[in-house]
Motif scaffolding. Sequence first.
Motif, PDB file in Angstrom:
ATOM      1  N   UNK A 129       0.800  -1.215   0.000  1.00  0.00           N
ATOM      2  CA  UNK A 129       0.000   0.000   0.000  1.00  0.00           C
ATOM      3  C   UNK A 129       0.833   1.266   0.000  1.00  0.00           C
ATOM      4  N   UNK A 130       2.163   1.122  -0.091  1.00  0.00           N
ATOM      5  CA  UNK A 130       3.046   2.287  -0.172  1.00  0.00           C
ATOM      6  C   UNK A 130       3.712   2.328  -1.550  1.00  0.00           C
ATOM      7  N   UNK A 131       4.219   3.498  -1.928  1.00  0.00           N
ATOM      8  CA  UNK A 131       4.796   3.684  -3.254  1.00  0.00           C
ATOM      9  C   UNK A 131       5.894   2.669  -3.568  1.00  0.00           C
ATOM     10  N   UNK A 172       5.046   2.424 -17.618  1.00  0.00           N
ATOM     11  CA  UNK A 172       4.209   2.940 -16.522  1.00  0.00           C
ATOM     12  C   UNK A 172       3.386   4.139 -16.992  1.00  0.00           C
ATOM     13  N   UNK A 173       2.153   4.181 -16.526  1.00  0.00           N
ATOM     14  CA  UNK A 173       1.213   5.214 -16.975  1.00  0.00           C
ATOM     15  C   UNK A 173       0.460   5.736 -15.746  1.00  0.00           C
ATOM     16  N   UNK A 190       2.120   6.779 -11.064  1.00  0.00           N
ATOM     17  CA  UNK A 190       2.352   5.858 -12.174  1.00  0.00           C
ATOM     18  C   UNK A 190       2.122   4.419 -11.731  1.00  0.00           C
ATOM     19  N   UNK A 191       1.505   3.630 -12.634  1.00  0.00           N
ATOM     20  CA  UNK A 191       1.168   2.234 -12.353  1.00  0.00           C
ATOM     21  C   UNK A 191       1.450   1.413 -13.610  1.00  0.00           C
ATOM     22  N   UNK A 237      -1.469   5.284  -5.201  1.00  0.00           N
ATOM     23  CA  UNK A 237      -0.017   5.211  -4.985  1.00  0.00           C
ATOM     24  C   UNK A 237       0.708   4.842  -6.286  1.00  0.00           C
ATOM     25  N   UNK A 238       2.012   5.057  -6.288  1.00  0.00           N
ATOM     26  CA  UNK A 238       2.862   4.565  -7.369  1.00  0.00           C
ATOM     27  C   UNK A 238       3.098   3.069  -7.146  1.00  0.00           C
TER      28      UNK A 238
END
Length: 321
Positions: free
Chosen positions: A100-102, A220-221, A182-183, A282-283
């Motif tokens: 749950x963190x970047x 990544x987008x 970004x994911x 998050x990232x």
Amino acid sequence: MVEGLLTKGYSVNVFDIRKGFENDKVQFFLGDLCRKEDLVPALEGVMVAFHCASPAPSSDNRQLFYKVNYMGTKTVIEACIEAGVQKLVLTSSASVVFEGRDIKNGTEDLPYAKKPIDYYTETKILQEKEVLSASDPEKNFFTTAIRPHGIFGPRDPQLVPILIQAAKSGKMKFMIGDGKNLVDFTFVENVVHGHILAAEHLHRDSPLCGKAFHITNDEPVPFWEFMSRILTGLNYDDPKYHIPYWLAYYLALLLSLVVLLLSPLFVIKPTFTPMRVALAGTFHYYSCERAKRDMNYKPLVSLDEALQRTVQSYPHLCQAK
């Protein structure tokens, strides 16, 4: 997976709890993943097994996750060894390291999540550990795990239909955070390509043995840009309003506590959960460098083409204007 393997000229057996599709080039075996006596006939004479079975992440049946993802995987390993299968490729998940963190350009060396975001992920961690530790040259048995992230594409029963249902019910007017996170999203054909490359490069003394590999589109987008492109492609409005991430997270946390308190009296399944807020705000994108180096991985389909093909495959979900 089946179509990709057949295209490359491989013969394919499919084992499942039910026959989900028709293909006269495939031999189907039906049974329970947790029963070795059901599995072995499907694996006899087979060199490579791809273990892709799992309940949908959206399920809330903890017992089923544990039974299929952990106990079922132990049975798959035993059945493979008994049947003389040489290679086992697991469909894992990049979420096994996400708390749950970047995560920005995360590598496979990140530790497993100590606080997994949901029970699906918790059992995927157990599953991956089991498969990777089973790699054993003395038994002529070699294993590896593929960690895709955000799989999407035509015929997807999860991401796109759920997104459109949310839009229809008015739940896609707001975006969580500033919209810059970004994911990774991964087109299904690239996921398949990664699995087949893994099987072809997995052998004695291979760097794949007992290791996990990220497979993504390597593009990544921004999370909300990706969602907006699907929504607008199907004639729905994209999210217009921002909710600060911290506010959304604590509101979701508060809601989950209320649901927990009311659970003895009511059955409530909230869709606004801390896990979903974390995924949206998050990232979380991952490096594919290990897959590029060790199995010559390169995505076959770009993100732009993948989005176009995906949207075009859902004419029945398109809103009339």
